[in-house]
Motif scaffolding. Structure first.
Motif, PDB file in Angstrom:
ATOM      1  N   ASN A 189       0.980  -1.479   0.144  1.00 44.00           N
ATOM      2  CA  ASN A 189      -0.145   0.054   0.016  1.00 44.00           C
ATOM      3  C   ASN A 189       0.731   1.427   0.380  1.00 44.00           C
ATOM      4  O   ASN A 189       0.556   2.375  -0.688  1.00 44.00           O
ATOM      5  N   LEU A 192       0.623   3.483  -3.167  1.00 50.42           N
ATOM      6  CA  LEU A 192      -0.429   4.984  -2.305  1.00 50.42           C
ATOM      7  C   LEU A 192      -0.003   6.016  -2.476  1.00 50.42           C
ATOM      8  O   LEU A 192      -0.406   7.034  -2.697  1.00 50.42           O
ATOM      9  N   TRP A 195       0.027   8.408  -5.384  1.00 53.18           N
ATOM     10  CA  TRP A 195      -1.354   9.245  -6.352  1.00 53.18           C
ATOM     11  C   TRP A 195      -1.223  10.165  -5.859  1.00 53.18           C
ATOM     12  O   TRP A 195      -1.341  11.566  -4.845  1.00 53.18           O
ATOM     13  N   SER A 237      -2.782   5.010 -14.386  1.00 57.10           N
ATOM     14  CA  SER A 237      -3.743   5.513 -12.704  1.00 57.10           C
ATOM     15  C   SER A 237      -4.564   4.614 -12.783  1.00 57.10           C
ATOM     16  O   SER A 237      -5.735   4.395 -11.763  1.00 57.10           O
ATOM     17  N   TRP A 238      -5.033   3.704 -14.102  1.00 63.10           N
ATOM     18  CA  TRP A 238      -5.728   2.559 -13.051  1.00 63.10           C
ATOM     19  C   TRP A 238      -5.065   1.297 -13.232  1.00 63.10           C
ATOM     20  O   TRP A 238      -5.643  -0.163 -13.456  1.00 63.10           O
ATOM     21  N   VAL A 240      -3.358  -0.170 -10.896  1.00 67.37           N
ATOM     22  CA  VAL A 240      -2.635  -0.464  -9.225  1.00 67.37           C
ATOM     23  C   VAL A 240      -3.814  -1.900  -8.905  1.00 67.37           C
ATOM     24  O   VAL A 240      -5.289  -1.378  -8.780  1.00 67.37           O
ATOM     25  N   PRO A 244      -8.586  -2.143  -4.181  1.00 63.99           N
ATOM     26  CA  PRO A 244      -9.171  -1.336  -5.454  1.00 63.99           C
ATOM     27  C   PRO A 244      -9.811  -0.607  -4.748  1.00 63.99           C
ATOM     28  O   PRO A 244     -10.652   0.856  -4.680  1.00 63.99           O
ATOM     29  N   LYS A 246      -9.848   1.432  -1.938  1.00 61.74           N
ATOM     30  CA  LYS A 246      -8.880   2.947  -1.382  1.00 61.74           C
ATOM     31  C   LYS A 246      -8.905   4.051  -2.861  1.00 61.74           C
ATOM     32  O   LYS A 246      -9.478   4.845  -2.999  1.00 61.74           O
ATOM     33  N   MET A 247      -8.897   2.796  -4.279  1.00 60.24           N
ATOM     34  CA  MET A 247      -9.009   3.324  -5.473  1.00 60.24           C
ATOM     35  C   MET A 247      -9.755   4.069  -5.661  1.00 60.24           C
ATOM     36  O   MET A 247      -9.778   5.245  -6.833  1.00 60.24           O
ATOM     37  N   HIS A 248     -10.898   3.195  -5.238  1.00 59.62           N
ATOM     38  CA  HIS A 248     -12.678   4.229  -6.033  1.00 59.62           C
ATOM     39  C   HIS A 248     -12.890   5.200  -4.380  1.00 59.62           C
ATOM     40  O   HIS A 248     -13.338   6.381  -4.620  1.00 59.62           O
ATOM     41  N   ARG A 251     -11.203   8.425  -6.263  1.00 61.54           N
ATOM     42  CA  ARG A 251     -11.238   9.113  -7.943  1.00 61.54           C
ATOM     43  C   ARG A 251     -12.223   9.464  -7.253  1.00 61.54           C
ATOM     44  O   ARG A 251     -12.923   9.995  -7.958  1.00 61.54           O
TER      45      ARG A 251
END
Length: 253
Positions: A189, A192, A195, A237-238, A240, A244, A246-248, A251
């Motif tokens: 992690n 991240l 980002w 950017s898509w 990782v 998932p 955390k990416m949600h 974004r």
């Protein structure tokens, strides 16, 4: 992968007397014929065939998962071949060529492939994990940066290493190894940090001071640039898969 072992199961593999710690050492060195037996000693495949030239950055996403499903016996040989190389060298090089490690490609696709095979029951899980735990902690390639500074500047490389850590974490969890699972998941992690909320992409870290992270301002988001391998910042950017949820969140839902 290509077949390395002869009909009697014998094969040669560069010895692992000196664990590489630099890119130059990972690239291997010339071997004269007089050095053949000492530098490329003879081994015997203990189970099945021995394979070589795993182009892992190219194959871990699609070829190996497919082979696990449609040719599990051959995949088992692939897994045992990777374990044999890893036990000889102490880690899995990003791109192994015939009998020797090289520094081509990035990341650690071998750990991802072996983890999937272990979780699928194609190789013995405890044996695979003991090797993977040791290999993921070796100070080779960009893993040395993770241990030294807690991040990797190159975006693609950071994502690849994070994916390998995440996979090993999942294997540890399946074996009930809570502490190891936690360690590798937390290290995965760390990616991240790359980002950049302003640019909404993973961007190279230029400076880190405690919890404060500064990113490089990118001149283009839809073209490949320094810090990205065979892809643009927008594409990566898509890319990782480790977090998932955390990416949600990052974004904005």
């Amino acid at each position: 992968p290509n077949l390395l072992s002869d009909s009697d199961g014998s094969y040669r593999l560069q010895n692992g007397r000196h664990l590489p710690t630099t890119t130059q050492e990972m690239a291997g060195h010339p071997i004269s014929f007089k050095q053949l037996d000492s530098e490329l000693p003879l081994f015997n495949a203990t189970s099945g065939n021995m394979y070589h030239t795993f182009s892992l950055w190219d194959t871990y996403r699609s070829l190996h998962p497919l082979m696990n499903l449609i040719h599990p016996e051959q995949s088992r040989d692939f897994g045992n071949s990777l374990l044999a190389m890893g036990k000889t060298w102490g880690y899995l090089p990003p791109w192994q060529l015939i009998q020797s490690p090289t520094d081509m490609m990035g990341g650690d696709g071998g750990s991802i492939v072996l983890t999937d095979m272990a979780l699928s029951g194609l190789v013995e899980g405890k044996n695979a994990f003991q090797f993977l735990k040791k290999a993921r902690m070796q100070p080779v390639d960009s893993r040395a940066d993770l241990g030294r500074q807690g991040y990797i500047k190159h975006v693609s490389e950071f994502i690849e290493q994070a994916t390998a850590d995440h996979c090993v974490s999942r294997l540890a969890e399946s074996l009930g190894k809570t502490n190891e699972a936690k360690f590798f998941n937390e290290r995965a992690n760390l990616v991240l940090q790359q980002w950049d909320a302003d640019q909404k992409v993973f961007a190279p870290i230029t400076e880190k001071d405690g919890n404060s992270v500064h990113h490089r301002r990118l001149y283009s988001l839809d073209r490949q640039t320094d810090g990205y391998t065979e892809g643009s910042p927008l594409q990566y950017s898509w890319a990782v898969p480790v977090a998932p949820e955390k990416m949600h969140e990052l974004r904005g839902g």
